[in-house]
Write an enzyme that holds these catalytic residues in place. Structure first.
Site, PDB file in Angstrom:
ATOM      1  N   TRP A 191      33.437  23.736  -2.078  1.00 30.16           N
ATOM      2  CA  TRP A 191      32.361  22.792  -2.368  1.00 30.16           C
ATOM      3  C   TRP A 191      32.824  21.359  -2.067  1.00 30.16           C
ATOM      4  CZ3 TRP A 191      32.105  18.859  -6.147  1.00 30.16           C
ATOM      5  CH2 TRP A 191      30.875  18.182  -6.150  1.00 30.16           C
ATOM      6  N   LYS A 468      13.311  21.332   1.303  1.00 29.75           N
ATOM      7  CA  LYS A 468      14.769  21.530   1.221  1.00 29.75           C
ATOM      8  C   LYS A 468      14.971  22.814   0.431  1.00 29.75           C
ATOM      9  CE  LYS A 468      18.928  19.262  -0.670  1.00 29.75           C
ATOM     10  NZ  LYS A 468      19.384  18.044  -1.363  1.00 29.75           N
ATOM     11  N   ASP A 470      17.346  25.136  -1.281  1.00 31.15           N
ATOM     12  CA  ASP A 470      18.708  25.095  -1.811  1.00 31.15           C
ATOM     13  C   ASP A 470      19.099  26.467  -2.380  1.00 31.15           C
ATOM     14  OD1 ASP A 470      21.112  24.001  -2.580  1.00 31.15           O
ATOM     15  OD2 ASP A 470      20.241  22.291  -3.623  1.00 31.15           O
ATOM     16  N   ASN A 472      22.384  27.492  -5.033  1.00 34.63           N
ATOM     17  CA  ASN A 472      23.556  26.842  -5.607  1.00 34.63           C
ATOM     18  C   ASN A 472      24.552  27.738  -6.325  1.00 34.63           C
ATOM     19  OD1 ASN A 472      23.450  24.040  -4.934  1.00 34.63           O
ATOM     20  ND2 ASN A 472      21.516  23.983  -6.040  1.00 34.63           N
ATOM     21  N   ASP A 534      27.566  18.247   0.069  1.00 40.69           N
ATOM     22  CA  ASP A 534      27.249  17.353  -1.041  1.00 40.69           C
ATOM     23  C   ASP A 534      28.167  16.140  -1.029  1.00 40.69           C
ATOM     24  OD1 ASP A 534      25.166  18.756  -2.020  1.00 40.69           O
ATOM     25  OD2 ASP A 534      26.184  19.575  -3.774  1.00 40.69           O
TER      26      ASP A 534
HETATM   27  C1  GLA Z   1      22.724  20.904  -4.739  1.00 36.38           C
HETATM   28  C2  GLA Z   1      22.388  20.189  -3.444  1.00 36.38           C
HETATM   29  C3  GLA Z   1      22.160  18.732  -3.724  1.00 36.38           C
HETATM   30  C4  GLA Z   1      21.026  18.584  -4.712  1.00 36.38           C
HETATM   31  C5  GLA Z   1      21.342  19.371  -5.976  1.00 36.38           C
HETATM   32  C6  GLA Z   1      20.149  19.396  -6.899  1.00 36.38           C
HETATM   33  O1  GLA Z   1      23.943  20.500  -5.231  1.00 36.38           O
HETATM   34  O2  GLA Z   1      23.397  20.384  -2.501  1.00 36.38           O
HETATM   35  O3  GLA Z   1      21.858  18.047  -2.526  1.00 36.38           O
HETATM   36  O4  GLA Z   1      19.840  19.033  -4.131  1.00 36.38           O
HETATM   37  O5  GLA Z   1      21.697  20.704  -5.692  1.00 36.38           O
HETATM   38  O6  GLA Z   1      20.373  20.145  -8.021  1.00 36.38           O
END
Ligand code: GLA
Length: 763
Positions: A191, A468, A470, A472, A534
């Site tokens: 990360w 977007k 995502d 995570n 990020d």
């Molecule tokens: C991840 C994404 C970030 C943002 C956060 C929001 O970490 O990579 O860009 O969107 O989630 O929770």
């Protein structure tokens, strides 16, 4: 072009040749992969086995598979190198014996239902092999993309036997080469530190690069290369490989007996067992390979053209991408409508084209412990909902984009309370949490339907031009069976297909997975751009973007200028330098525009205007990199005779050595103007020195200087030359860097992590 003459298969692209034939027993023998040959002389090119060796195991006299370069190996017939294929056959044994049956050539790219694959103008050779004992066939597919020198390969196992066959390993391709004198380059990280390039010489044994997280991962990207030891960015032979897949991948590079090289790539055999029932078949994802004698830049250029023309969704092919502002680093979860509108208004004034509302707009999502899965707007934060907000943003003259993370769920959500069994888990065990969330089981049709309906409803409710997407966390607690990981991916591809190919093809989809945790060719088949990391620190981004550019074109690489000190590293990098890194790809800003000083606003306005003027260049130009010397790196991007060339200073040393910059794409006979792109320097960078030149006494970090900084800055690194391309190629001696004695607008006051950018135009 594909030609088959006298049993020799010759796949030619504009600059490469790939050649194989069959052995007397019907195995496919690999002959050559490299620079294009017009005439494939097998007697010269093929590896010779002149006399028998000790400890050989042979299928027939003088045909010992361990001593032959093979197109695709198998188990139990005398080849003891790493195998690309391991199946339990109908008799329970692992032994297969596939021999050549026939081939077909079609005038189109190979495709298979449910899997993303390369499309467009191409020819496909399919070579069919048949097991000698059972009615089981192995088909090797080669799709040839001529102009970008890419060959896409996959294979298919067809079971026409009355009993099932279980696949434990079926690689997309195998490549054997007669020597292993290569350096292996891989992209590794985690990360906020994705895709750092690591190299090591290929040595005896097997080097495996893989992912077991359920996604292609930030640990190891599926892209890798093999360069000759003498090759570098600018010259030398390099082979590159990548996989059109977003799940667990596996790549192995082996230096074996006789110093033979074996390379393979495909779905990771980790926890994998796929039953192919009688009458069914299994198709692997596609791997892609290229060869260039133009160094790493040559390999990357081939992949860039390939991705831009054959991977990204057709509606977005060659289309310029908007400059976005994203509110995440500015607000995180703490926003309301007026905050969002004020950022958007300020951003619009400076030229931003699309506002992205990130995480926190739905359910009870005030931090990352709750709400994920409940895709219903939080009216307390956003009265009037997404419909009203999007319309207000549109009225400002900006497009509107929205963040989703549809594959995951917080236990504290209405969705989880209603359907706890939809989250991936092993009955009887408490599943592990990642960022307080679980992953939904996309192998289940009702889960896929829920996601499609929930996202579709929001997209239909408002004017939304960008999403977007995502994701995570990694997968844990997989339910029983060896098919789960791959079925999850097939489920995800189905969801993306329904939402963004069928229902909303005009929505610009940006992939994201905690940054670049799923930056791969599979996702790019649906999402034409991906949030790279990020980590928005411009210095860190050098390592990250440098790696990404090996396999993915600038049009897919999403970069944001963020506030300083940087939120991931606490490092402060000049605004000009942050832009000079982020501009190489799809540019955005991720900061609170209300917190900018007047001077920063002016600089950002100029940056955006400059970027828009040269947007095509930065998104679709030919990117080249090189290291002028230790601690310096140059990125250069060229389109239609215009080049933007950046030189990056990694560490500053007192009274530094002089810099020279070669403009790689300059044509010797043409005349060019090379002018630095204006950039500004904070007066406070001079610290205590100001005291010596100012008529009044000023504290280095005092109020006066901080106030001055807000309104004024100094010019940095201004230089201009008009000369021939021959001179640009030889190397332009740049103005000095700051050397401790004074200021001149021409000085390049870079310090650590500083960058200057020049524009080179034809006269
Ligand atoms: C991840 C994404 C970030 C943002 C956060 C929001 O970490 O990579 O860009 O969107 O989630 O929770």
């Amino acid at each position: 072009m594909i030609s088959v003459k006298n049993g020799v298969f010759h796949l030619q692209t504009a600059r490469t040749s790939y050649i194989f034939d069959t052995t007397p027993s019907g195995k496919l023998r690999h002959i050559y992969y490299g620079k294009r040959l017009d005439d494939a002389d097998i007697s010269t090119l093929a590896v010779k086995n002149t006399i028998a060796l000790g400890s050989q195991v042979c299928t027939q006299p003088m045909e010992c598979l361990d001593d032959i370069l093979l197109e695709y190996s198998e188990v139990g017939r005398g080849d003891y190198r790493h195998t690309p294929l391991e199946c339990t056959m109908p008799d329970g044994s692992f032994v297969t014996d596939f021999v050549y049956e026939y081939f077909t050539v079609t005038e189109e790219a190979f495709s298979a239902a449910g899997l993303p694959m390369a499309r467009g103008d191409a020819e496909t050779l399919s070579v069919r092999l048949k097991d000698k004992l059972f009615h089981v066939e192995l088909v090797l597919h080669y799709t040839v993309f001529d102009s970008c020198d890419v060959i896409a390969r996959c294979c298919e196992l067809v079971n026409s036997e009355g009993k099932p066959v279980t696949i434990r390993k079926l690689m997309s391709f195998q490549l054997d080469c007669p020597d292993a004198d290569f350096v292996l380059g891989t992209l590794d990280g985690g990360w906020a530190k994705e895709t750092h390039i690591h190299e090591r010489p290929v040595t005896y044994g097997i080097h495996v690069t893989d992912s077991t997280t359920g996604g292609s991962s930030n640990r190891h990207n599926p892209g890798f290369y093999l360069r000759r030891p003498g090759a570098d960015e600018l010259q030398g032979e390099v082979m590159g490989f990548n996989l059109i897949y977003s799940g667990n991948h596996y790549s192995a590079v082996e230096k074996a007996n006789h110093d033979f090289l074996r390379v393979m790539q495909g779905v990771n055999p980790h926890c994998f067992a796929w039953e192919v029932a009688s009458g069914e078949s299994f198709v692997t994802p596609q791997s892609v390979m290229t060869f260039s004698d133009g160094g790493i830049n040559g390999m990357a250029a081939n992949f860039h053209d390939f991705v831009d023309n054959h991977i990204v969704p057709q509606p977005w092919q060659g289309k310029e991408r908007p400059v976005v502002v994203n509110n995440w680093e500015a607000t995180m979860f703490d926003f309301n409508k007026s905050k969002i509108l004020s950022i958007a208004r300020r951003a619009k004034e400076l030229g931003v084209e699309l506002f992205v509302l990130d995480d926190g707009w739905f359910g009870k999502r005030n931090d990352d412990t709750a709400g994920l899965g409940d895709w219903v707007v939080n009216e307390k934060k956003l009265p009037g909902g997404i419909t009203a907000l999007a319309s207000q943003i549109n009225k400002m003259g900006m497009q509107f984009g929205l963040w989703f993370e549809p594959e995951c769920v917080n236990p504290d959500s209405n969705l989880y309370r209603a359907h706890p069994d939809w989250a991936i888990h092993v009955p009887g065990r408490t599943p592990c949490l990642g960022r307080n969330q679980l992953v939904l089981d996309l192998t289940r049709p009702e889960v896929r339907d829920y996601i499609v309906d929930a996202v579709d409803k929001v997209l239909c409710s408002a004017s939304i031009q960008y999403v977007k997407w995502d994701y995570n966390r990694h997968i844990s607690d997989m339910p029983a069976g060896g098919e789960f990981f791959h079925r999850y991916m097939l489920g995800l591809y189905e969801v993306l297909d329904r939402l963004f190919r069928q229902k909303h093809p005009d929505v610009l989809l940006e992939g994201c997975s905690s940054g670049g945790n799923r930056f791969d060719l599979g996702m790019l088949c649906y999402a034409p751009q991906i949030w790279t990391s990020d980590d928005t620190d411009a210095y860190e981004r050098l390592d990250i973007q440098r790696g990404v550019y090996c396999f993915y074109p600038p049009s897919t690489v999403s970069n944001h200028v963020s506030m300083t000190p940087n939120q991931q590293t606490l490092r402060s990098v000049a605004l000009s330098s942050r832009f000079n890194v982020a501009a190489f790809g799809v540019l955005g800003y991720e900061l609170d525009f209300n917190e900018l000083s007047a001077d920063e606003r002016k600089q950002i306005k100029n940056q955006i205007a400059f970027y828009k003027q040269h947007r095509r260049l930065f998104q679709y130009g030919r990117l080249r990199r090189y290291f002028p010397k230790q601690d310096r790196e140059s990125w250069q991007i060229t389109l239609n005779g215009v080049t933007a060339a950046a030189i990056y200073n990694i560490h500053y040393h007192a009274s530094p050595a002089r810099d020279s910059l070669k403009i790689l794409a300059a044509q010797p006979e043409k005349r060019y103007r090379m002018a630095s792109v204006p950039q500004q320097l904070k007066i406070s960078r001079f610290g205590g020195l100001i005291k010596h030149v100012a008529p009044v006494s000023l504290k280095a970090d005092g109020l006066v200087l901080r106030t001055v900084d807000k309104h004024y800055s100094m010019r940095d690194g201004q230089e201009e030359y008009v000369c021939t391309g021959e001179n640009l190629k030889a190397g332009v001696q740049l103005a000095m860097q700051y050397s401790g004695t004074g200021y001149d607008p021409k000085l390049r006051i870079l310090g650590d992590w500083g960058r200057t950018l020049s524009l080179i135009t034809e006269e």
